[in-house]
Design an enzyme around this catalytic site. Structure first.
Site, PDB file in Angstrom:
ATOM      1  N   HIS A 190       0.836  -1.212   0.000  1.00  0.00           N
ATOM      2  CA  HIS A 190       0.000   0.000   0.000  1.00  0.00           C
ATOM      3  C   HIS A 190       0.870   1.262   0.000  1.00  0.00           C
ATOM      4  CE1 HIS A 190      -3.035  -2.646   2.358  1.00  0.00           C
ATOM      5  NE2 HIS A 190      -3.558  -2.473   1.161  1.00  0.00           N
ATOM      6  N   LYS A 211     -17.455  -7.360   7.561  1.00  0.00           N
ATOM      7  CA  LYS A 211     -16.163  -7.960   7.921  1.00  0.00           C
ATOM      8  C   LYS A 211     -15.750  -7.469   9.296  1.00  0.00           C
ATOM      9  CE  LYS A 211     -13.849  -8.225   3.430  1.00  0.00           C
ATOM     10  NZ  LYS A 211     -12.749  -7.576   2.703  1.00  0.00           N
ATOM     11  N   ARG A 230      -2.106  -6.482  -8.299  1.00  0.00           N
ATOM     12  CA  ARG A 230      -1.042  -7.416  -7.919  1.00  0.00           C
ATOM     13  C   ARG A 230      -0.893  -8.544  -8.913  1.00  0.00           C
ATOM     14  NH1 ARG A 230      -3.471  -7.795  -2.052  1.00  0.00           N
ATOM     15  NH2 ARG A 230      -5.238  -7.371  -3.402  1.00  0.00           N
ATOM     16  N   SER A 250      -2.925  -7.761   2.928  1.00  0.00           N
ATOM     17  CA  SER A 250      -3.194  -7.576   4.363  1.00  0.00           C
ATOM     18  C   SER A 250      -3.628  -8.886   5.000  1.00  0.00           C
ATOM     19  CB  SER A 250      -4.296  -6.533   4.561  1.00  0.00           C
ATOM     20  OG  SER A 250      -3.881  -5.277   4.100  1.00  0.00           O
TER      21      SER A 250
HETATM   22  P1  ADP Z   1      -9.720  -3.865  -0.454  1.00  0.00           P
HETATM   23  O1  ADP Z   1     -10.128  -5.076   0.319  1.00  0.00           O
HETATM   24  O2  ADP Z   1     -10.722  -2.776  -0.403  1.00  0.00           O
HETATM   25  O3  ADP Z   1      -9.188  -4.148  -1.823  1.00  0.00           O
HETATM   26  P2  ADP Z   1      -7.017  -3.630   0.461  1.00  0.00           P
HETATM   27  O4  ADP Z   1      -6.527  -2.891   1.668  1.00  0.00           O
HETATM   28  O5  ADP Z   1      -6.809  -5.097   0.407  1.00  0.00           O
HETATM   29  O6  ADP Z   1      -8.523  -3.229   0.379  1.00  0.00           O
HETATM   30  O7  ADP Z   1      -6.364  -3.024  -0.854  1.00  0.00           O
HETATM   31  C1  ADP Z   1      -6.480  -1.652  -1.169  1.00  0.00           C
HETATM   32  C2  ADP Z   1      -5.787  -1.387  -2.501  1.00  0.00           C
HETATM   33  O8  ADP Z   1      -4.392  -1.633  -2.362  1.00  0.00           O
HETATM   34  C3  ADP Z   1      -6.247  -2.265  -3.662  1.00  0.00           C
HETATM   35  O9  ADP Z   1      -6.207  -1.504  -4.840  1.00  0.00           O
HETATM   36  C4  ADP Z   1      -5.207  -3.341  -3.721  1.00  0.00           C
HETATM   37  O10 ADP Z   1      -5.087  -3.877  -5.020  1.00  0.00           O
HETATM   38  C5  ADP Z   1      -3.973  -2.536  -3.356  1.00  0.00           C
HETATM   39  N1  ADP Z   1      -2.943  -3.394  -2.793  1.00  0.00           N
HETATM   40  C6  ADP Z   1      -3.045  -4.248  -1.767  1.00  0.00           C
HETATM   41  N2  ADP Z   1      -1.870  -4.893  -1.532  1.00  0.00           N
HETATM   42  C7  ADP Z   1      -1.002  -4.410  -2.468  1.00  0.00           C
HETATM   43  C8  ADP Z   1       0.366  -4.671  -2.811  1.00  0.00           C
HETATM   44  N3  ADP Z   1       1.082  -5.577  -2.164  1.00  0.00           N
HETATM   45  N4  ADP Z   1       0.899  -3.981  -3.820  1.00  0.00           N
HETATM   46  C9  ADP Z   1       0.173  -3.085  -4.494  1.00  0.00           C
HETATM   47  N5  ADP Z   1      -1.110  -2.801  -4.258  1.00  0.00           N
HETATM   48  C10 ADP Z   1      -1.696  -3.444  -3.261  1.00  0.00           C
END
Ligand code: ADP
Length: 168
Positions: free
Chosen positions: A22, A46, A95, A133
Site C-alpha cells: 500500500h 467484515k 497485484r 493484508s
Molecule cells: P480492499 O479489500 O478494499 O481491496 P485492500 O486494503 O486489500 O482493500 O487493498 C487496497 C488497494 O491496495 C487495492 O487496490 C489493492 O489492489 C492494493 N494493494 C493491496 N496490496 C497491495 C500490494 N502488495 N501492492 C500493491 N497494491 C496493493
C-alpha cells in the site's frame, strides 16, 4: 486545464493493516496527482483486526508531514463520495491478473455511477505482488516474520494485537 487546478485522486481500501505494498502505491500516487486522499473503508460485514481510527493512523504515520496526503474513512458507496470531494480518479493497485477481472468491473461501475470519474491502476512491483493484508495477518498470527512486508509501526501494532498467552 488550468495549472492552478489541483488534481485529487482517492485510494480506497481496507488497509487492515497497511502494508508496504500500500505504501508504495500511495508514494507513486503522490507522484502522479497533486493530492491523494486515502479512504479507509468501513465494511460492516467484515470484522477487522484494527479499528478504523487505528487503520487511519497507520496511513498517516507512514507519511509524516506529507501535506498532500489526506486520510478519511468511508462507509457506503465510493463513487458519489469521490465525486463530492472533486476527485478526478480512483487509484487501485494491481497485484496479479486475477485482481483485474473484479477491478475492471468496479472501475466501469464507478464510472457509470459517477460520470467522468476514472480509475487508474498501478501495477505492483513484482517483489510485492504476494503481499496482502490478509496474508500478512495470517502469517503474523502464526508467528511468521512479516517485518519486511509492513512499516515498523504496523509491525509493532501487529505484535501488540496478536500477542496471545501461551496455552497452559
Ligand atoms: P480492499 O479489500 O478494499 O481491496 P485492500 O486494503 O486489500 O482493500 O487493498 C487496497 C488497494 O491496495 C487495492 O487496490 C489493492 O489492489 C492494493 N494493494 C493491496 N496490496 C497491495 C500490494 N502488495 N501492492 C500493491 N497494491 C496493493
Amino acid at each position: 486545464m488550468s495549472p492552478a487546478v489541483s488534481r485529487l485522486a482517492i485510494f480506497p481500501g481496507s488497509f487492515d493493516p497497511l502494508t508496504l505494498g500500500h505504501v508504495a502505491i500511495i508514494a507513486r500516487g503522490l507522484e502522479l496527482f497533486d493530492r491523494l486522499l486515502v479512504a479507509v473503508t468501513i465494511n460492516l460485514r467484515k470484522q477487522p483486526l484494527f479499528s478504523v481510527a487505528e487503520r487511519m493512523a497507520m496511513v498517516r504515520d507512514a507519511f509524516p508531514g506529507e501535506a498532500r496526503l489526506e486520510v478519511d474513512s468511508l462507509q457506503g458507496l465510493l463513487a458519489p463520495w469521490a465525486g463530492a470531494r472533486g476527485a478526478v480518479a480512483i487509484l487501485r493497485g494491481l497485484r496479479a491478473p486475477s485482481d483485474f477481472e473484479y477491478e475492471l468491473q468496479m472501475a466501469q461501475m464507478n464510472r457509470h455511477l459517477q460520470p467522468g470519474l476514472d480509475t487508474v491502476f498501478l501495477p505492483t512491483e513484482a517483489a510485492g505482488s504476494y503481499v496482502s493484508s490478509s496474508l500478512v495477518k495470517e502469517v503474523a498470527s502464526l508467528g511468521g516474520d512479516v517485518s519486511s512486508l509492513v512499516p515498523a509501526h504496523v509491525l509493532e501494532a501487529l505484535r501488540a494485537r496478536l500477542t496471545v498467552s501461551p496455552p497452559r
